[in-house]
Design a protein around this motif. Structure first.
Motif, PDB file in Angstrom:
ATOM      1  N   ALA A  27       0.833  -1.196   0.000  1.00 55.63           N
ATOM      2  CA  ALA A  27       0.000   0.000   0.000  1.00 55.63           C
ATOM      3  C   ALA A  27       0.872   1.252   0.000  1.00 55.63           C
ATOM      4  O   ALA A  27       0.543   2.257  -0.655  1.00 55.63           O
ATOM      5  N   ASP A  28       1.997   1.190   0.695  1.00 55.38           N
ATOM      6  CA  ASP A  28       2.926   2.313   0.732  1.00 55.38           C
ATOM      7  C   ASP A  28       3.521   2.576  -0.649  1.00 55.38           C
ATOM      8  O   ASP A  28       3.602   3.725  -1.093  1.00 55.38           O
ATOM      9  N   ILE A  29       3.909   1.525  -1.341  1.00 51.86           N
ATOM     10  CA  ILE A  29       4.457   1.666  -2.698  1.00 51.86           C
ATOM     11  C   ILE A  29       3.386   2.182  -3.650  1.00 51.86           C
ATOM     12  O   ILE A  29       3.649   3.031  -4.511  1.00 51.86           O
ATOM     13  N   ALA A  30       2.167   1.691  -3.489  1.00 57.24           N
ATOM     14  CA  ALA A  30       1.077   2.125  -4.366  1.00 57.24           C
ATOM     15  C   ALA A  30       0.759   3.603  -4.187  1.00 57.24           C
ATOM     16  O   ALA A  30       0.216   4.239  -5.101  1.00 57.24           O
ATOM     17  N   SER A  31       1.107   4.175  -3.032  1.00 58.23           N
ATOM     18  CA  SER A  31       0.799   5.585  -2.765  1.00 58.23           C
ATOM     19  C   SER A  31       1.851   6.534  -3.321  1.00 58.23           C
ATOM     20  O   SER A  31       1.684   7.756  -3.228  1.00 58.23           O
ATOM     21  N   GLN A  32       2.912   6.014  -3.909  1.00 62.90           N
ATOM     22  CA  GLN A  32       3.958   6.872  -4.468  1.00 62.90           C
ATOM     23  C   GLN A  32       3.439   7.661  -5.671  1.00 62.90           C
ATOM     24  O   GLN A  32       2.729   7.125  -6.524  1.00 62.90           O
ATOM     25  N   THR A  33       3.832   8.927  -5.736  1.00 65.11           N
ATOM     26  CA  THR A  33       3.440   9.747  -6.878  1.00 65.11           C
ATOM     27  C   THR A  33       4.218   9.370  -8.134  1.00 65.11           C
ATOM     28  O   THR A  33       3.774   9.631  -9.250  1.00 65.11           O
ATOM     29  N   PHE A  34       5.387   8.760  -7.955  1.00 68.14           N
ATOM     30  CA  PHE A  34       6.189   8.252  -9.072  1.00 68.14           C
ATOM     31  C   PHE A  34       5.847   6.777  -9.252  1.00 68.14           C
ATOM     32  O   PHE A  34       5.989   5.981  -8.326  1.00 68.14           O
ATOM     33  N   THR A  35       5.403   6.401 -10.443  1.00 65.04           N
ATOM     34  CA  THR A  35       4.894   5.040 -10.655  1.00 65.04           C
ATOM     35  C   THR A  35       5.635   4.248 -11.723  1.00 65.04           C
ATOM     36  O   THR A  35       5.235   3.121 -12.036  1.00 65.04           O
ATOM     37  N   ASP A  36       6.724   4.794 -12.260  1.00 65.67           N
ATOM     38  CA  ASP A  36       7.476   4.079 -13.301  1.00 65.67           C
ATOM     39  C   ASP A  36       8.404   3.077 -12.623  1.00 65.67           C
ATOM     40  O   ASP A  36       9.621   3.233 -12.609  1.00 65.67           O
ATOM     41  N   PRO A  61      -3.177  -1.427 -10.783  1.00 66.86           N
ATOM     42  CA  PRO A  61      -1.971  -0.858 -11.411  1.00 66.86           C
ATOM     43  C   PRO A  61      -0.680  -1.352 -10.781  1.00 66.86           C
ATOM     44  O   PRO A  61       0.304  -1.587 -11.483  1.00 66.86           O
ATOM     45  N   LEU A  62      -0.688  -1.524  -9.459  1.00 65.45           N
ATOM     46  CA  LEU A  62       0.519  -2.021  -8.795  1.00 65.45           C
ATOM     47  C   LEU A  62       0.708  -3.507  -9.070  1.00 65.45           C
ATOM     48  O   LEU A  62       1.828  -3.960  -9.325  1.00 65.45           O
ATOM     49  N   ARG A  63      -0.362  -4.281  -9.029  1.00 71.58           N
ATOM     50  CA  ARG A  63      -0.249  -5.726  -9.220  1.00 71.58           C
ATOM     51  C   ARG A  63       0.368  -6.067 -10.569  1.00 71.58           C
ATOM     52  O   ARG A  63       1.111  -7.039 -10.709  1.00 71.58           O
ATOM     53  N   ALA A  64       0.118  -5.230 -11.565  1.00 68.96           N
ATOM     54  CA  ALA A  64       0.687  -5.471 -12.895  1.00 68.96           C
ATOM     55  C   ALA A  64       2.194  -5.286 -12.911  1.00 68.96           C
ATOM     56  O   ALA A  64       2.862  -5.780 -13.821  1.00 68.96           O
ATOM     57  N   ARG A  65       2.734  -4.585 -11.908  1.00 68.96           N
ATOM     58  CA  ARG A  65       4.177  -4.325 -11.856  1.00 68.96           C
ATOM     59  C   ARG A  65       4.880  -5.199 -10.824  1.00 68.96           C
ATOM     60  O   ARG A  65       6.066  -5.010 -10.550  1.00 68.96           O
ATOM     61  N   LEU A  66       4.162  -6.162 -10.258  1.00 68.07           N
ATOM     62  CA  LEU A  66       4.704  -7.016  -9.195  1.00 68.07           C
ATOM     63  C   LEU A  66       5.199  -8.349  -9.731  1.00 68.07           C
ATOM     64  O   LEU A  66       4.582  -8.953 -10.606  1.00 68.07           O
ATOM     65  N   SER A  67       6.308  -8.829  -9.181  1.00 68.73           N
ATOM     66  CA  SER A  67       6.758 -10.205  -9.398  1.00 68.73           C
ATOM     67  C   SER A  67       7.240 -10.744  -8.060  1.00 68.73           C
ATOM     68  O   SER A  67       7.620  -9.978  -7.172  1.00 68.73           O
ATOM     69  N   VAL A  68       7.190 -12.059  -7.925  1.00 65.57           N
ATOM     70  CA  VAL A  68       7.528 -12.684  -6.642  1.00 65.57           C
ATOM     71  C   VAL A  68       8.542 -13.789  -6.849  1.00 65.57           C
ATOM     72  O   VAL A  68       8.409 -14.606  -7.780  1.00 65.57           O
ATOM     73  N   ILE A  69       9.553 -13.816  -5.991  1.00 61.61           N
ATOM     74  CA  ILE A  69      10.518 -14.912  -5.935  1.00 61.61           C
ATOM     75  C   ILE A  69      10.295 -15.635  -4.616  1.00 61.61           C
ATOM     76  O   ILE A  69      10.404 -15.037  -3.545  1.00 61.61           O
ATOM     77  N   HIS A  70       9.960 -16.916  -4.686  1.00 63.40           N
ATOM     78  CA  HIS A  70       9.785 -17.724  -3.487  1.00 63.40           C
ATOM     79  C   HIS A  70      11.038 -18.590  -3.294  1.00 63.40           C
ATOM     80  O   HIS A  70      11.331 -19.465  -4.122  1.00 63.40           O
ATOM     81  N   ASN A  71      11.772 -18.358  -2.233  1.00 58.22           N
ATOM     82  CA  ASN A  71      12.895 -19.232  -1.882  1.00 58.22           C
ATOM     83  C   ASN A  71      12.378 -20.377  -1.018  1.00 58.22           C
ATOM     84  O   ASN A  71      11.718 -20.132   0.013  1.00 58.22           O
TER      85      ASN A  71
END
Length: 300
Positions: A27-36, A61-71
């Motif tokens: 949620a904190d990342i999603a609130s950034q005014t810079f989104t690139d 919009p944020l979910r489209a820019r997310l990737s996950v690495i599971h160790n």
């Protein structure tokens, strides 16, 4: 992916079994005014299902820019950071651990700063310590304090004493890793300080003073997986701090010999003792002298 279509900022989020914190961080990342941005979550040995559930809840919009690495197993703080960095081919990198926070304009202001200062390899933003405590199944703020009040720049000399740049406050150019390497994976604490030392030895690191843009969250008395490294890993920080310093000292002596180091070790010891003695009152000195005299008489 071409340079034109590639996101400018890679955000690496390290997490492990802390879905409440991870949800707050996204949620904190999603609130950034810079989104690139491109966000890489490194789940370092934690249960994958809660992480995937939090990601699924993220705003579109944020979910489209997310990737996950599971160790499958925990690899440690440094290896987790490196995995995230290697998975992100962006112009800038920043580590946003799952329990820290930003001002909404952190990215816009730090990116703008570096865009105007090509000679700087990175920039550290004014930082505030935020203390929080457990409340109703989560955590709530209970106090604040400035981090290094009055600091106006990042210098190698200051970094030799102690780290002045926590990861949440530091945006840097990804090419720095091509120059000085990645985070040392044999260090399981203080890895950011050691990396900053290598960076500052070769490059200028900028500083963005004024309004705090980064919030370093701290939870006194909270241990285990919910603790933050300042307290939960205090012993490890001390151990790896000493290890890094001892390695550097031995390398220096092997190259230059022990003469200067031997001299300074004794000189510093004697000088500290002298200054402590100067601070004692006349009465304290007389009392000390009398005790020494009586002890000498008893041993004769």
């Amino acid at each position: 992916m071409s340079d034109e279509s590639r996101p400018r900022v890679g955000i690496v989020v390290r997490t492990k079994n802390r879905p409440w914190f991870l949800r707050r961080t996204l949620a904190d990342i999603a609130s950034q005014t810079f989104t690139d941005t491109a966000v890489t979550i490194v789940n370092d040995g934690g249960a994958p299902a809660p992480v995937d559930a939090v990601v699924a809840e993220a705003a579109g919009p944020l979910r489209a820019r997310l990737s996950v690495i599971h160790n499958d197993v925990a690899t440690g703080r440094s290896a987790a950071a490196n995995a995230g960095v290697r998975a992100t081919q962006t112009e800038f990198i920043v580590l946003h651990d799952d329990d820290d926070l930003w001002h909404p304009e952190f990215l816009s202001r730090t990116v703008a700063h570096l865009d105007g200062r090509g000679e700087e390899i990175g920039v550290v933003a004014e930082t505030e310590i935020v203390y929080e405590a457990e409340r109703d199944g989560g955590f709530a703020e209970v106090g604040r304090a400035p981090f290094w009040p009055g600091m106006t720049e990042i210098t190698y000399a200051d970094l030799l004493q102690v780290n002045r740049a926590v990861p949440i406050a530091y945006l840097y150019r990804r090419r720095l890793h091509d120059d000085v390497g990645f985070y040392r994976e044999d260090l399981h604490a203080a890895e950011d300080w050691e990396f900053n030392l290598r960076a500052a030895l070769r490059h200028r690191i900028g500083y963005l003073p004024g309004e705090p843009l980064a919030y370093w969250m701290q939870r006194k008395g909270v241990t285990g997986e919910l603790g933050n490294s300042m307290y939960a890993l205090a012993a490890e920080h001390e151990h790896y701090d000493r290890l890094v310093r001892d390695e550097a000292l031995r390398a220096y002596v092997q190259r230059h010999g022990p003469g200067l180091v031997l001299y300074l070790s004794r000189y510093i010891q004697d000088e500290v003792a002298r200054q402590l003695d100067d601070r004692r009152s006349l009465g304290q000195r007389v009392t000390h002298t009398l005790r020494e005299w009586r002890r000498d008489r008893r041993t004769r």
